[in-house]
Design a protein around this motif. Structure first.
Motif, mmCIF file in Angstrom:
data_model
loop_
_atom_site.group_PDB
_atom_site.id
_atom_site.type_symbol
_atom_site.label_atom_id
_atom_site.label_comp_id
_atom_site.label_asym_id
_atom_site.label_seq_id
_atom_site.Cartn_x
_atom_site.Cartn_y
_atom_site.Cartn_z
ATOM 1 N N LYS A 52 5.425 2.633 1.773
ATOM 2 C CA LYS A 52 4.517 3.364 1.888
ATOM 3 C C LYS A 52 4.098 3.224 0.448
ATOM 4 O O LYS A 52 2.522 2.908 0.087
ATOM 5 C CB LYS A 52 4.849 4.677 1.968
ATOM 6 N N THR A 56 0.323 1.527 -0.421
ATOM 7 C CA THR A 56 -0.827 1.924 -0.988
ATOM 8 C C THR A 56 -1.073 1.434 -2.209
ATOM 9 O O THR A 56 -2.446 1.410 -2.475
ATOM 10 C CB THR A 56 -0.438 3.483 -1.393
ATOM 11 N N PHE A 59 -3.462 -1.510 -1.397
ATOM 12 C CA PHE A 59 -4.783 -0.947 -1.144
ATOM 13 C C PHE A 59 -5.629 -0.431 -2.272
ATOM 14 O O PHE A 59 -6.661 -0.520 -2.421
ATOM 15 C CB PHE A 59 -4.787 0.379 -0.295
ATOM 16 N N THR A 60 -4.990 -0.016 -3.454
ATOM 17 C CA THR A 60 -5.506 0.573 -4.604
ATOM 18 C C THR A 60 -5.270 -0.452 -5.744
ATOM 19 O O THR A 60 -5.577 0.191 -6.929
ATOM 20 C CB THR A 60 -4.997 1.613 -5.022
ATOM 21 N N ASP A 61 -4.972 -1.934 -5.560
ATOM 22 C CA ASP A 61 -4.929 -2.630 -6.752
ATOM 23 C C ASP A 61 -3.829 -2.318 -7.785
ATOM 24 O O ASP A 61 -4.262 -2.289 -9.120
ATOM 25 C CB ASP A 61 -6.317 -2.912 -7.321
ATOM 26 N N ARG A 62 -2.956 -1.946 -7.361
ATOM 27 C CA ARG A 62 -1.862 -1.633 -8.235
ATOM 28 C C ARG A 62 -0.533 -2.353 -7.864
ATOM 29 O O ARG A 62 -0.564 -3.246 -7.016
ATOM 30 C CB ARG A 62 -1.465 -0.147 -8.214
ATOM 31 N N ARG A 319 -5.345 6.367 5.150
ATOM 32 C CA ARG A 319 -5.055 7.146 3.959
ATOM 33 C C ARG A 319 -5.958 6.726 2.644
ATOM 34 O O ARG A 319 -6.369 7.626 2.030
ATOM 35 C CB ARG A 319 -3.639 7.488 3.532
ATOM 36 N N ALA A 320 -5.806 5.524 2.770
ATOM 37 C CA ALA A 320 -6.429 4.998 1.351
ATOM 38 C C ALA A 320 -7.906 4.880 1.576
ATOM 39 O O ALA A 320 -8.654 5.038 0.431
ATOM 40 C CB ALA A 320 -5.899 3.603 1.272
ATOM 41 N N ALA A 321 -8.402 4.681 2.489
ATOM 42 C CA ALA A 321 -10.010 4.569 2.794
ATOM 43 C C ALA A 321 -10.816 5.820 3.248
ATOM 44 O O ALA A 321 -11.830 5.959 2.795
ATOM 45 C CB ALA A 321 -10.002 3.285 3.661
ATOM 46 N N ASN B 300 -11.009 12.898 -0.640
ATOM 47 C CA ASN B 300 -10.269 12.056 0.512
ATOM 48 C C ASN B 300 -8.760 12.436 0.481
ATOM 49 O O ASN B 300 -8.146 12.139 1.411
ATOM 50 C CB ASN B 300 -10.406 10.510 -0.102
ATOM 51 N N PHE B 303 -4.184 9.693 -1.684
ATOM 52 C CA PHE B 303 -3.977 8.113 -1.724
ATOM 53 C C PHE B 303 -5.113 7.446 -1.561
ATOM 54 O O PHE B 303 -4.896 6.370 -1.143
ATOM 55 C CB PHE B 303 -2.993 7.742 -0.577
ATOM 56 N N THR B 304 -6.152 8.042 -2.037
ATOM 57 C CA THR B 304 -7.527 7.155 -1.888
ATOM 58 C C THR B 304 -7.542 6.231 -2.865
ATOM 59 O O THR B 304 -7.079 6.244 -4.015
ATOM 60 C CB THR B 304 -8.719 8.351 -2.004
ATOM 61 N N ALA B 305 -7.980 5.115 -2.315
ATOM 62 C CA ALA B 305 -8.234 3.760 -3.085
ATOM 63 C C ALA B 305 -9.319 3.862 -4.131
ATOM 64 O O ALA B 305 -9.437 3.341 -5.419
ATOM 65 C CB ALA B 305 -8.599 2.673 -2.275
ATOM 66 N N MET B 308 -8.480 4.943 -7.768
ATOM 67 C CA MET B 308 -7.774 3.959 -8.650
ATOM 68 C C MET B 308 -8.802 2.726 -9.045
ATOM 69 O O MET B 308 -9.005 2.374 -9.969
ATOM 70 C CB MET B 308 -6.691 3.212 -7.780
ATOM 71 N N TYR B 309 -9.945 2.514 -7.891
ATOM 72 C CA TYR B 309 -11.075 1.690 -8.311
ATOM 73 C C TYR B 309 -11.879 2.242 -9.528
ATOM 74 O O TYR B 309 -12.170 1.460 -10.380
ATOM 75 C CB TYR B 309 -11.706 1.446 -7.171
ATOM 76 N N ASN B 312 -9.962 2.330 -12.513
ATOM 77 C CA ASN B 312 -9.969 0.726 -13.086
ATOM 78 C C ASN B 312 -11.406 0.283 -13.904
ATOM 79 O O ASN B 312 -11.296 -0.155 -15.187
ATOM 80 C CB ASN B 312 -10.054 0.005 -11.654
ATOM 81 N N LEU B 371 -17.657 2.698 -0.018
ATOM 82 C CA LEU B 371 -16.300 3.435 0.328
ATOM 83 C C LEU B 371 -16.578 5.119 0.611
ATOM 84 O O LEU B 371 -16.046 5.506 1.437
ATOM 85 C CB LEU B 371 -15.616 3.176 -1.146
#
Lengths: 357, 554
Positions: A52, A56, A59-62, A319-321, B300, B303-305, B308-309, B312, B371
């Motif tokens: 997980k 994640t 998806f989040t560039d980490r 979850r991420a999007a 969201n 865990f939303t992307a 982090m974007y 960044n 997004l």
């Protein structure tokens, strides 16, 4: 119907070891259940602390965990030790023993569901514990016990955020379980049976052959509309975005699990992940041909694993999007949208099957 | 709450001379006490509402920026700093002296809703009592605090143990309404969505919010007192970085710099103004990126992307700021009369890094639009929730993206120009939706406008002749502004109008240093947006206000 279903796992043990007494059968069943249960728990063990995070992070560039062991895999035992070694904090005024039962009930209900799931063959072993005639109904019945656990946790915690989370969980499950089951019933109409092996078997027939490649009659291909409906309702059933509102950490802290720590917290997380895998398993069995895939039948389990992990990946992607909806919007989508669509799908399927067959 | 619209809207736009205003107020004016930024009219403490109402309705002064109070040897004094939303350069100060022994003056709350919190703060810190105030409690300090810390006879050395009142017990009678079956819920002080230490006292009916009352002060550090015990020249500048600490440091520093420079009559070299403008806009991008990131978090989930974007992107601008100032958060880069040092060597690398960032920015913004803002669920969640009508926003003294999201076209960079802004080509972003979505859109558009400003500054700086790079005016080592000079000056901070009121007493330290925090006024609007909505909408509204508690509590 496709090929005759292979021997069930407990029967296989009985036959192989020559245990023909009642005690032998019971022992074989327990061993079989132990093996299947541990496979699922191993999945969640990998999924929770490691996969997980990695997914994640992707998806989040980490980067996520990569310090402990190869690819950070040793974070799994590390997290287990860390979570189990902490003090269990029991807040004042919690309603015991229901406060203690809730975290056990959640993973238990999900694990029970796997007792009737045909997980496919690995070599000579067919990982399928039981195949009752009403297996399909049974799996939904088991899965919906989870709501009881959530309400119990929410109510017994004596915390307002937990209570709100518990109430949300009930409202959400009511709004989504009915469309979920009604949509699943369309598969039953196609297959003409509630037996799991029957439903999987019915999907092995070839639908069409395109350029020499035989496309099996998976119900996802036969009825993509029902597949999408089911997928959506399934996200609500397992409480992942856009329907993670029973937990909704930024709104109601942690919902029903606010007051749980250490081992109980682990149990809740375990329960949630087993539920995701069960959701994936039901999806695979109902719409994706169960354990079927290219290659011999003896590697069917691998296809099954690919399918349920694919579903897991899908939930993490969501979850991420995807933003989460509001509770009133969710109820509206459930009762006014999904329910109507699922009944329309059911009636349409019944008519088509009735006319063609 | 009353929402009087100006009776004669035509009069509002007319700029009146101080004498005309005095004539308009007639007998209400007892004396004149002009400030450096505005004419000041001294009135009697029982005519506050009448005076303010006249100014609001007949002269169009519809923006009560701040109420600053202070204690003199012989009296207490509250000052209502009024402006116009249409033209903030038209200012007027209403000075209300109150009796030394019995400091009571009439409340302005019925005329300007925003006076509610501002007067509570004045009561809390100075000790002026406002007659007719609906809820005159302490706001920043604990209820049990003894004395008023900024009053003259306050003993700073006396230790105080602030016993908190008993934990608000939901089962107590005053928290439970037998008939309507409501539930009292504490959101915060520790809660994932309060973005700091904020406490919302919430009354729920099911999932619906009936009443929400922000309880602030958990991060109060008496920043005003600290500034009052520092010298103008060097000791105050580090503090502004700690108000809005979400990397808006340079914007805050500019607020102090602008007030102090105007007070001491310091001219800042043009070159330094360009550097300031560029740095400040970098800070604005960083601050708005964080606002966007945390708003996505609120809508969201964890865990939303998007979070982090956006972090960044903030990191990229943060690196530029680090190159420029040597610091990542607490910059301390401005000095009175300029900035502390020139652009970093090598300049070419700095310019090209900046340009790289600017080139990549439109792509990022596009991605955020893909997004979140063009996501249907996101729109469902944010459009038409957290409604703040423009008149209400003005009544509460809302500024910045919050006001502009309600269609109030108010931006001090354009309306009350400072720095190099009026030489550059950029636009003020406003949206008419008045909802959570509009406030987010305003921030996203402002990021693009800031990028435009930075680009023009970089162009200017690149071609600046080497022998004219003057980063610092000649400023005396010790600044002693004239005795009893008073000034209120504001800049457009990341969250809105960030203003400083300074009164000098002839020494090298300010006699009174008052911070007008935009977040303080903006947060006050939360009940207006949230009442009647669902819990998730309250969280969204709070996120869209983008408050930083360090600035609210100071």
């Amino acid at each position: 119907m496709g090929t005759a279903p292979a021997q069930l796992f407990p029967e296989f043990i009985v036959d192989t070891l020559g245990l023909d007494s009642v005690i032998g059968e019971v022992a074989a069943s327990l061993v079989a259940a132990f093996v299947v249960g541990n496979i699922i728990l191993a999945f969640t063990g990998v999924a929770g602390p490691w996969a997980k995070r990695k997914i994640t992070a992707a998806f989040t560039d980490r980067i996520a965990v990569d310090r402990i062991g190869p690819y950070g895999l040793l974070i799994i035992p590390a997290a287990a030790v860390q979570l189990l070694a902490k003090e269990l904090i029991v807040p004042e005024g919690v309603d015991r023993p229901s406060w203690d039962i809730a975290p056990i009930l959640l993973p238990a209900s999900a694990l029970l569901g796997f007792s009737v799931i045909p997980m496919g063959q690995i070599g000579p072993i067919n990982l399928h514990l039981a195949d009752p005639e009403v297996g399909f109904a049974l799996v939904f019945a088991f899965a919906s016990i989870a709501s009881v656990s959530l309400v119990m946790a929410g109510y017994a915690s004596s915390n307002k955020y937990s209570l709100l989370g518990g109430l949300r969980a009930v409202a959400q499950n009511l709004a989504y379980e009915i469309p979920l089951i009604v949509t699943a019933m369309s598969a039953v109409i196609f297959a003409g049976t509630l037996q799991m092996s029957g439903i999987v078997g019915a999907q092995t027939e070839t639908l069409v052959t395109i350029g020499g490649v035989a496309i099996p009659s998976w119900y996802a291909f036969v009825n993509p509309f029902a597949f999408v409906l089911f997928l959506t309702a399934n996200l609500a059933e397992i409480g992942r975005n856009p329907f993670d509102i029973p937990e909704a950490p930024t709104e109601i802290v942690g919902g029903y699990q606010t007051e749980y720590s250490t081992a109980y917290f682990v149990l809740f997380y375990l329960g949630e992940f087993v539920h995701i895998f069960l959701g994936g398993a039901i999806l695979a069995v109902t719409f994706l041909g169960g354990a079927s895939g290219p290659g011999p039948e003896s590697i069917g389990f691998i296809w099954f694993v690919v399918k349920i992990w694919g579903f897991f990946l899908f939930t993490q992607w969501a979850r991420a999007a995807i933003p989460r909806v509001r509770i009133d919007q969710l109820i509206e989508i459930g009762w006014k949208g999904m329910l109507v669509l699922s009944f329309a799908n059911l009636v349409l399927t019944a008519v088509i099957v009735g006319v063609i067959a | 709450m009353s929402l009087e619209r100006p009776d004669t809207t035509d009069d509002a736009a007319i700029e009146r001379t101080p004498d005309e205003l005095e004539a308009l107020l007639g007998d209400l004016v007892v004396a004149r006490d002009d400030h450096l930024n505005a004419p000041g009219f001294v009135i009697r403490p029982d005519t506050v509402q009448e005076t303010l109402r006249t100014l609001k309705q007949q002269a169009g002064y519809d923006h009560l920026s701040v109420v600053s109070a202070q204690e003199y040897e012989n009296r207490y004094e509250s000052i209502y700093h009024l402006k116009k939303y249409d033209d903030p350069t038209q200012e007027v100060s209403v000075v209300v002296p109150a009796d030394k022994d019995d400091p009571v003056s009439e409340t302005a709350e019925p005329v300007f809703r925003t006076a509610d919190w501002h007067e509570r703060e004045a009561y809390d810190l100075i000790g002026v009592e406002y007659e007719g105030h609906p809820d005159l409690r302490r706001i920043l300090l604990p209820e049990t605090w003894q004395g008023h810390p900024l009053s003259m006879d306050y003993d700073k050395d006396r230790p105080q143990i602030a016993t908190l009142p008993e934990h608000a017990n939901p089962l107590e009678d005053h928290h439970r309404d037998e008939e309507s079956d409501t539930m009292f819920l504490n959101i915060g002080p520790h809660h994932p969505a309060t973005h700091g230490v904020l406490h919302l006292k919430t009354v729920l009916d099911g999932e619906q919010v009936i009443d929400v009352e922000p309880d602030i002060g958990y991060l109060h550090r008496s920043e005003e007192q600290m500034a009052q015990s520092g010298t103008y020249r060097h000791q105050i500048m580090p503090y502004p970085d700690r108000w809005d600490y979400i990397s808006a440091g340079l914007l805050n520093e500019w607020a102090y710099a602008r007030a102090a420079e105007d007070l001491a009559d310091i001219e800042v070299p043009e070159y330094a103004q360009v550097i300031r403008t560029m740095g400040a806009e970098m800070c604005r991008i960083a601050a708005h990126m964080l606002a966007l990131a945390t708003f996505a978090l609120d809508i969201n989930g964890d865990f939303t992307a998007t979070f982090m974007y956006a972090i960044n992107d903030r990191e990229r601008v943060q690196n530029l700021l680090e190159d420029l100032t040597g610091q990542r958060l607490m910059f301390n880069y401005f000095r009175l009369g300029g900035v502390v040092w020139d652009l970093p060597e090598d300049r070419e690398a700095f310019f090209s890094n900046t340009r790289d960032f600017l080139d990549q920015l439109p792509e990022s913004v596009e991605e955020y639009h893909n997004l979140i803002t063009s996501n249907e669920i996101f729109q469902m969640r944010t459009i038409d929730t957290g409604i703040l009508p423009p008149e209400v926003a003005k009544n509460y003294g809302a500024t910045g993206p919050v006001a502009r999201g309600s269609g109030v076209d108010y931006d001090l960079r354009r309306d009350d120009p400072y720095g190099y802004y009026d030489e550059l080509d950029w636009d003020v972003a406003t949206e008419d939706g008045c909802d959570n979505f509009s406030r987010l859109l305003v921030r996203m558009r402002e990021v693009e406008e800031s990028a435009k400003i930075i680009e023009q500054c970089v162009d200017l700086l690149e071609d600046w002749p080497e022998d004219e790079r003057n980063i610092q005016a000649n400023v005396p080592r010790t600044l002693r502004p004239d005795d009893d000079a008073e000034i209120y000056r504001a800049v457009e901070g990341a969250k809105g109008e960030l203003g400083i009121y300074i009164r000098s007493d002839g020494t090298d330290e300010p006699a009174r240093f008052k911070i007008r925090s935009p977040c303080f006024s903006n947060l006050q609007t939360l009940p207006e947006m949230a009442n009647g909505e669902y819990i998730p909408d309250v969280i969204a509204a709070l996120g869209s206000l983008d408050v930083v508690l360090g600035e609210v509590d100071r």
